[in-house]
Scaffold this motif. Sequence first.
Motif, PDB file in Angstrom:
ATOM      1  N   ALA A 114       0.884  -1.179   0.000  1.00 39.00           N
ATOM      2  CA  ALA A 114       0.000   0.000   0.000  1.00 39.00           C
ATOM      3  C   ALA A 114       0.913   1.217   0.000  1.00 39.00           C
ATOM      4  O   ALA A 114       1.731   1.402   0.913  1.00 39.00           O
ATOM      5  N   TYR A 115       0.791   2.056  -1.016  1.00 36.13           N
ATOM      6  CA  TYR A 115       1.695   3.191  -1.181  1.00 36.13           C
ATOM      7  C   TYR A 115       0.999   4.493  -0.742  1.00 36.13           C
ATOM      8  O   TYR A 115      -0.192   4.714  -1.025  1.00 36.13           O
ATOM      9  N   TYR A 116       1.775   5.348  -0.092  1.00 35.20           N
ATOM     10  CA  TYR A 116       1.225   6.575   0.482  1.00 35.20           C
ATOM     11  C   TYR A 116       2.146   7.761   0.217  1.00 35.20           C
ATOM     12  O   TYR A 116       3.324   7.600  -0.121  1.00 35.20           O
ATOM     13  N   ARG A 117       1.600   8.947   0.382  1.00 33.75           N
ATOM     14  CA  ARG A 117       2.408  10.167   0.339  1.00 33.75           C
ATOM     15  C   ARG A 117       2.877  10.460   1.764  1.00 33.75           C
ATOM     16  O   ARG A 117       2.048  10.557   2.687  1.00 33.75           O
ATOM     17  N   PRO A 118       4.175  10.581   1.983  1.00 33.36           N
ATOM     18  CA  PRO A 118       4.683  10.803   3.343  1.00 33.36           C
ATOM     19  C   PRO A 118       4.122  12.094   3.955  1.00 33.36           C
ATOM     20  O   PRO A 118       3.805  13.058   3.260  1.00 33.36           O
ATOM     21  N   ASN A 119       4.012  12.073   5.269  1.00 36.98           N
ATOM     22  CA  ASN A 119       3.550  13.228   6.060  1.00 36.98           C
ATOM     23  C   ASN A 119       2.114  13.647   5.732  1.00 36.98           C
ATOM     24  O   ASN A 119       1.773  14.830   5.810  1.00 36.98           O
ATOM     25  N   THR A 120       1.311  12.673   5.341  1.00 37.69           N
ATOM     26  CA  THR A 120      -0.118  12.919   5.142  1.00 37.69           C
ATOM     27  C   THR A 120      -0.897  11.838   5.892  1.00 37.69           C
ATOM     28  O   THR A 120      -0.329  10.889   6.428  1.00 37.69           O
ATOM     29  N   ASP A 121      -2.239  11.984   5.900  1.00 40.42           N
ATOM     30  CA  ASP A 121      -3.076  10.958   6.527  1.00 40.42           C
ATOM     31  C   ASP A 121      -2.932   9.609   5.834  1.00 40.42           C
ATOM     32  O   ASP A 121      -3.238   8.571   6.426  1.00 40.42           O
ATOM     33  N   GLU A 122      -2.478   9.626   4.600  1.00 38.00           N
ATOM     34  CA  GLU A 122      -2.318   8.372   3.861  1.00 38.00           C
ATOM     35  C   GLU A 122      -1.309   7.439   4.531  1.00 38.00           C
ATOM     36  O   GLU A 122      -1.441   6.214   4.443  1.00 38.00           O
ATOM     37  N   GLU A 123      -0.315   8.022   5.186  1.00 33.71           N
ATOM     38  CA  GLU A 123       0.731   7.176   5.781  1.00 33.71           C
ATOM     39  C   GLU A 123       0.163   6.267   6.862  1.00 33.71           C
ATOM     40  O   GLU A 123       0.393   5.051   6.873  1.00 33.71           O
ATOM     41  N   ALA A 124      -0.596   6.845   7.795  1.00 33.99           N
ATOM     42  CA  ALA A 124      -1.181   6.031   8.866  1.00 33.99           C
ATOM     43  C   ALA A 124      -2.195   5.050   8.295  1.00 33.99           C
ATOM     44  O   ALA A 124      -2.292   3.891   8.746  1.00 33.99           O
ATOM     45  N   ALA A 125      -2.957   5.464   7.284  1.00 32.07           N
ATOM     46  CA  ALA A 125      -3.946   4.579   6.682  1.00 32.07           C
ATOM     47  C   ALA A 125      -3.264   3.399   5.983  1.00 32.07           C
ATOM     48  O   ALA A 125      -3.714   2.254   6.088  1.00 32.07           O
ATOM     49  N   ALA A 126      -2.178   3.655   5.266  1.00 34.34           N
ATOM     50  CA  ALA A 126      -1.471   2.579   4.564  1.00 34.34           C
ATOM     51  C   ALA A 126      -0.916   1.557   5.551  1.00 34.34           C
ATOM     52  O   ALA A 126      -0.987   0.340   5.315  1.00 34.34           O
ATOM     53  N   LYS A 127      -0.393   2.042   6.673  1.00 31.20           N
ATOM     54  CA  LYS A 127       0.160   1.118   7.669  1.00 31.20           C
ATOM     55  C   LYS A 127      -0.940   0.272   8.307  1.00 31.20           C
ATOM     56  O   LYS A 127      -0.745  -0.905   8.602  1.00 31.20           O
ATOM     57  N   ALA A 128      -2.111   0.884   8.523  1.00 25.92           N
ATOM     58  CA  ALA A 128      -3.219   0.138   9.102  1.00 25.92           C
ATOM     59  C   ALA A 128      -3.720  -0.938   8.137  1.00 25.92           C
ATOM     60  O   ALA A 128      -3.978  -2.081   8.524  1.00 25.92           O
ATOM     61  N   LEU A 129      -3.869  -0.581   6.857  1.00 27.87           N
ATOM     62  CA  LEU A 129      -4.345  -1.560   5.866  1.00 27.87           C
ATOM     63  C   LEU A 129      -3.322  -2.675   5.680  1.00 27.87           C
ATOM     64  O   LEU A 129      -3.688  -3.855   5.597  1.00 27.87           O
ATOM     65  N   ALA A 130      -2.050  -2.306   5.620  1.00 29.32           N
ATOM     66  CA  ALA A 130      -1.004  -3.319   5.436  1.00 29.32           C
ATOM     67  C   ALA A 130      -0.986  -4.304   6.599  1.00 29.32           C
ATOM     68  O   ALA A 130      -0.818  -5.521   6.407  1.00 29.32           O
ATOM     69  N   LEU A 131      -1.154  -3.787   7.818  1.00 28.67           N
ATOM     70  CA  LEU A 131      -1.155  -4.656   8.993  1.00 28.67           C
ATOM     71  C   LEU A 131      -2.348  -5.606   8.964  1.00 28.67           C
ATOM     72  O   LEU A 131      -2.230  -6.786   9.332  1.00 28.67           O
TER      73      LEU A 131
END
Length: 214
Positions: A161-178
């Motif tokens: 799951a790829y995200y733009r750093p320092n945005t809400d996408e980062e936390a969301a990507a880590k949650a989905l990946a987990l």
Amino acid sequence: MSLFSGLSRPMKAAGLALVGVAVIAAVIGGITLTSGGGDSDTATPPGTPPATSDGATPPSPQPSGTPPASSPPASSAPPSSAPASSAPPGSQPGQPGQTGQPGPGQPGGDQQASHKWVTVRVYNNSMITGLAERAANDFRASGWNVTEVGPYKGALPKSAAYYRPNTDEEAAAKALALEFGIEAQPRFKEIQDAAQGLIVILTKDYDANDKDGS
């Protein structure tokens, strides 16, 4: 025989004068006794109440219909302080234990659910037909906001799951990946300028780790 017979003319005149004075005095005395004068040399004004036995004059009665004078009411007590908050002692707004759901992108009791509002686009980078669609259904069933499904042309080693750093996408990507057993990584160059949201690119390893086993 007259009272003054035998008296000389001057003596008769004097006697008559004395009798006249006596009659006048008697008349004056009768008038004085009748008017009651002499008891007091001062007149009492009409309407003045009589003095009491000790010489004091009683207070004048109040006119009918006039309410009696009352003493001023006692000052009311100051209002009590505002009631204490019903919140548990020591609690502060936003602390754990209070009701209310976290807003999008905000941390909360369910960290995973708080990020599922982020849009997710799912792409298939394998030879397995329908892999992206199957993964998208898995994500939607868990509450993720999948908005697009399609193929990806390229060669990637692992599903991520790829995200733009320092945005809400980062936390969301880590949650989905987990949750789904993939990796979370910053966007690489080729997708750097793509629209906002998570970009999930799947390889054959997702098929092996599919929780449905299909």
